[in-house]
Design a protein around this motif. Structure first.
Motif, PDB file in Angstrom:
ATOM      1  N   ASP A  64       5.766   4.236   5.381  1.00 47.79           N
ATOM      2  CA  ASP A  64       5.763   5.699   5.338  1.00 47.79           C
ATOM      3  C   ASP A  64       6.977   6.145   4.531  1.00 47.79           C
ATOM      4  OD1 ASP A  64       3.631   5.616   7.096  1.00 47.79           O
ATOM      5  OD2 ASP A  64       4.751   6.395   8.819  1.00 47.79           O
ATOM      6  N   TYR A  65       6.805   7.081   3.610  1.00 45.82           N
ATOM      7  CA  TYR A  65       7.936   7.593   2.847  1.00 45.82           C
ATOM      8  C   TYR A  65       8.843   8.446   3.739  1.00 45.82           C
ATOM      9  CZ  TYR A  65       4.418   6.798  -0.860  1.00 45.82           C
ATOM     10  OH  TYR A  65       3.444   6.291  -1.676  1.00 45.82           O
ATOM     11  N   PRO A  66      10.104   8.620   3.345  1.00 47.79           N
ATOM     12  CA  PRO A  66      10.952   9.580   4.057  1.00 47.79           C
ATOM     13  C   PRO A  66      10.294  10.962   4.080  1.00 47.79           C
ATOM     14  CG  PRO A  66      12.278   8.251   2.581  1.00 47.79           C
ATOM     15  CD  PRO A  66      10.839   7.909   2.279  1.00 47.79           C
ATOM     16  N   GLY A  67      10.252  11.579   5.252  1.00 45.42           N
ATOM     17  CA  GLY A  67       9.610  12.882   5.397  1.00 45.42           C
ATOM     18  C   GLY A  67       8.131  12.802   5.722  1.00 45.42           C
ATOM     19  N   PHE A  68       7.586  11.594   5.814  1.00 47.17           N
ATOM     20  CA  PHE A  68       6.164  11.392   6.107  1.00 47.17           C
ATOM     21  C   PHE A  68       6.013  10.487   7.326  1.00 47.17           C
ATOM     22  CE2 PHE A  68       6.074  12.553   1.663  1.00 47.17           C
ATOM     23  CZ  PHE A  68       4.868  13.203   1.471  1.00 47.17           C
ATOM     24  N   GLY A  69       4.896  10.681   8.032  1.00 48.89           N
ATOM     25  CA  GLY A  69       4.524   9.767   9.112  1.00 48.89           C
ATOM     26  C   GLY A  69       5.622   9.575  10.126  1.00 48.89           C
ATOM     27  N   GLN A  70       5.919   8.297  10.420  1.00 51.16           N
ATOM     28  CA  GLN A  70       6.895   7.939  11.448  1.00 51.16           C
ATOM     29  C   GLN A  70       8.282   7.658  10.874  1.00 51.16           C
ATOM     30  OE1 GLN A  70       6.000   8.113  14.657  1.00 51.16           O
ATOM     31  NE2 GLN A  70       3.937   8.703  14.025  1.00 51.16           N
TER      32      GLN A  70
ATOM     33  N   LEU B 109       0.839  -1.194   0.000  1.00 45.27           N
ATOM     34  CA  LEU B 109       0.000   0.000   0.000  1.00 45.27           C
ATOM     35  C   LEU B 109       0.876   1.247   0.000  1.00 45.27           C
ATOM     36  CD1 LEU B 109      -2.582  -1.119   2.739  1.00 45.27           C
ATOM     37  CD2 LEU B 109      -2.532  -1.713   0.300  1.00 45.27           C
ATOM     38  N   LEU B 110       0.748   2.071  -1.040  1.00 44.38           N
ATOM     39  CA  LEU B 110       1.578   3.258  -1.227  1.00 44.38           C
ATOM     40  C   LEU B 110       0.721   4.504  -1.071  1.00 44.38           C
ATOM     41  CD1 LEU B 110       3.598   1.966  -4.316  1.00 44.38           C
ATOM     42  CD2 LEU B 110       4.301   1.955  -1.907  1.00 44.38           C
ATOM     43  N   HIS B 111       1.020   5.289  -0.059  1.00 42.97           N
ATOM     44  CA  HIS B 111       0.154   6.394   0.350  1.00 42.97           C
ATOM     45  C   HIS B 111       0.376   7.663  -0.469  1.00 42.97           C
ATOM     46  CE1 HIS B 111       3.234   8.821   2.458  1.00 42.97           C
ATOM     47  NE2 HIS B 111       3.748   7.696   2.891  1.00 42.97           N
ATOM     48  N   GLY B 112      -0.474   8.640  -0.216  1.00 42.15           N
ATOM     49  CA  GLY B 112      -0.408   9.926  -0.908  1.00 42.15           C
ATOM     50  C   GLY B 112      -0.020  11.060   0.015  1.00 42.15           C
ATOM     51  N   PHE B 113      -0.021  12.252  -0.542  1.00 39.95           N
ATOM     52  CA  PHE B 113       0.259  13.489   0.190  1.00 39.95           C
ATOM     53  C   PHE B 113      -1.049  14.039   0.761  1.00 39.95           C
ATOM     54  CE2 PHE B 113      -0.020  18.109   0.115  1.00 39.95           C
ATOM     55  CZ  PHE B 113       1.104  18.493   0.824  1.00 39.95           C
ATOM     56  N   PRO B 114      -1.036  14.579   1.968  1.00 38.41           N
ATOM     57  CA  PRO B 114       0.063  14.706   2.931  1.00 38.41           C
ATOM     58  C   PRO B 114       0.004  13.624   4.000  1.00 38.41           C
ATOM     59  CG  PRO B 114      -1.708  16.149   3.600  1.00 38.41           C
ATOM     60  CD  PRO B 114      -2.216  15.381   2.394  1.00 38.41           C
ATOM     61  N   SER B 115      -0.478  12.444   3.638  1.00 32.89           N
ATOM     62  CA  SER B 115      -0.749  11.414   4.631  1.00 32.89           C
ATOM     63  C   SER B 115       0.460  10.512   4.843  1.00 32.89           C
ATOM     64  CB  SER B 115      -1.986  10.611   4.210  1.00 32.89           C
ATOM     65  OG  SER B 115      -2.449   9.811   5.263  1.00 32.89           O
ATOM     66  N   SER B 116       0.198   9.254   5.167  1.00 33.53           N
ATOM     67  CA  SER B 116       1.222   8.263   5.480  1.00 33.53           C
ATOM     68  C   SER B 116       0.498   6.924   5.501  1.00 33.53           C
ATOM     69  CB  SER B 116       1.849   8.565   6.848  1.00 33.53           C
ATOM     70  OG  SER B 116       0.862   8.474   7.861  1.00 33.53           O
ATOM     71  N   SER B 117       1.135   5.902   6.034  1.00 32.02           N
ATOM     72  CA  SER B 117       0.442   4.615   6.152  1.00 32.02           C
ATOM     73  C   SER B 117      -0.795   4.735   7.043  1.00 32.02           C
ATOM     74  CB  SER B 117       1.388   3.556   6.711  1.00 32.02           C
ATOM     75  OG  SER B 117       1.840   3.900   8.019  1.00 32.02           O
ATOM     76  N   HIS B 118      -0.899   5.830   7.778  1.00 30.96           N
ATOM     77  CA  HIS B 118      -2.083   6.087   8.602  1.00 30.96           C
ATOM     78  C   HIS B 118      -3.356   6.085   7.756  1.00 30.96           C
ATOM     79  CE1 HIS B 118      -4.866   8.791  10.931  1.00 30.96           C
ATOM     80  NE2 HIS B 118      -4.439   8.038  11.918  1.00 30.96           N
ATOM     81  N   MET B 119      -3.263   6.455   6.485  1.00 31.30           N
ATOM     82  CA  MET B 119      -4.455   6.494   5.641  1.00 31.30           C
ATOM     83  C   MET B 119      -5.033   5.102   5.399  1.00 31.30           C
ATOM     84  SD  MET B 119      -3.264   7.172   1.671  1.00 31.30           S
ATOM     85  CE  MET B 119      -4.858   6.614   1.057  1.00 31.30           C
ATOM     86  N   PHE B 120      -4.228   4.049   5.672  1.00 37.46           N
ATOM     87  CA  PHE B 120      -4.676   2.678   5.457  1.00 37.46           C
ATOM     88  C   PHE B 120      -5.086   1.986   6.756  1.00 37.46           C
ATOM     89  CE2 PHE B 120      -1.471   3.382   2.015  1.00 37.46           C
ATOM     90  CZ  PHE B 120      -2.373   3.410   0.950  1.00 37.46           C
ATOM     91  N   ARG B 121      -5.208   2.750   7.832  1.00 40.29           N
ATOM     92  CA  ARG B 121      -5.463   2.159   9.139  1.00 40.29           C
ATOM     93  C   ARG B 121      -6.761   1.358   9.175  1.00 40.29           C
ATOM     94  NH1 ARG B 121      -7.016   7.097   8.534  1.00 40.29           N
ATOM     95  NH2 ARG B 121      -8.923   7.932   9.467  1.00 40.29           N
ATOM     96  N   ASN B 122      -7.762   1.766   8.401  1.00 42.52           N
ATOM     97  CA  ASN B 122      -9.037   1.048   8.380  1.00 42.52           C
ATOM     98  C   ASN B 122      -9.066  -0.048   7.314  1.00 42.52           C
ATOM     99  OD1 ASN B 122     -10.159   2.755  10.396  1.00 42.52           O
ATOM    100  ND2 ASN B 122     -10.644   4.290   8.849  1.00 42.52           N
TER     101      ASN B 122
END
Length: 311
Positions: A85-91, A57-70
């Motif tokens: 999470d990409y570098p500069g995003f999330g954790q 799962l590859l997330h978008g801006f400005p989110s992170s893997s958090h967008m896939f939590r559900n």
């Protein structure tokens, strides 16, 4: 005298039952992990049996893997699910923008190395927003590793862009100055982050405000605006790569699922039609949702993914 709960019989019951419950929960329990890839630490969520087909799962801006939590729990009982999470995003770590290449070629190379470190030989790519440029670079580099692609509001055609958004990017890409940067810095404002979630979302009552609060906390970290500005500056290279990604689809005809919020203020459904022309067999589901369709239609999207993966 009242019998104690902890009789030998009760203890025997609990000691035998608890390990069984724990073992049954192991496979689809989400775990939170970090791995070193080059000079960055990548955080990722993982769930599901490792012997099952993998969904990356590859997330978008400005989110992170958090967008896939559900979404992850909806898939993890059947599939091996990983969301970095990409570098500069999330954790994930965020090196200073002056000393690290925040461009999409570097990002894709980092995620490819991430999959190799985790020994993921094959995967189905789920790509949303920024995930599109990352995933298509991965597919072009290693087409034999891609079992299928799932596209959610990530265009690879110029006609897929909202002209109002293009008008904000064009001066910046043509001549980067403090003045042309200003409209792009507006994408980092709290009201814009919330707007990205709510605009076009007809079931707004389903959107958890934690989503945009979480994203904004990441954007507001010291130095993060400069990081995101580098990604947005480099996004013009993605547009230049569109013909190659279109050729990949036309040539390889990968199994393709499109799950799309039709009210997206950034990416129009013209981009969906253009992908369908390249991959006529693509399975397409349009939802009455916005850019972050998972916030309001996770049940519907997960059902479409299950149907797609089972085929």
């Amino acid at each position: 005298m009242t019998p104690s709960l902890f009789t030998s019989g009760a203890l025997l019951f609990f000691s035998s039952a608890l390990p069984v419950l724990a073992a049954g929960a192991t496979d689809h329990q989400v775990t939170y992990n970090t791995v070193e890839i080059g000079e960055v630490s990548l955080f990722y969520r993982e769930a599901g049996p490792k012997s099952a087909p993998t969904l990356l799962l590859l997330h978008g801006f400005p989110s992170s893997s958090h967008m896939f939590r559900n979404l992850i729990p909806e898939l993890a009982e059947t599939y091996h699910v990983i969301a970095p999470d990409y570098p500069g995003f999330g954790q994930s770590s965020a090196p200073d923008a002056e000393g690290y290449d925040y461009d999409f070629a570097t990002l894709a190379a980092t995620i490819i190395e991430f999959t190799e470190t985790l020994e993921l030989s094959n995967y189905t790519l789920f790509m949303q927003d920024f995930g599109g440029p990352v995933g298509f670079r991965m597919a072009l580099a290693n087409p034999d590793r891609v079992d299928g692609i799932i596209i959610q509001n990530a265009t690879i055609h110029a006609q897929g862009w909202n002209p109002d958004i293009v008008s904000q990017f064009a001066p910046f890409w043509g001549n980067r100055t403090v003045e042309t940067e200003a409209p792009l810095r507006g994408f980092f404002a709290p009201e814009t982050t919330r707007w990205q979630y709510t605009q076009g979302a007809t079931l707004a009552e389903r959107i958890n405000p934690d989503a945009w609060v979480h994203d904004q906390a990441g954007l507001d970290r010291p130095g993060n605006h400069d990081i995101q500005l580098e990604y947005l500056w480099n996004y013009q290279d993605n547009v230049a790569q569109y013909p190659e990604w279109q050729s990949y689809l036309a040539e390889h005809q990968p199994d393709t699922l499109i799950v799309w919020g039709r009210n997206d203020p950034f990416f129009l459904t013209d981009g969906v039609s253009a992908i369908q022309e390249l991959v006529p067999a693509a399975d397409v589901h349009l939802f009455d949702a916005g850019h972050f369709a998972l916030e309001t239609h996770v049940a519907e999207i997960s059902a479409a993914i299950h149907d797609f993966m089972s085929r």
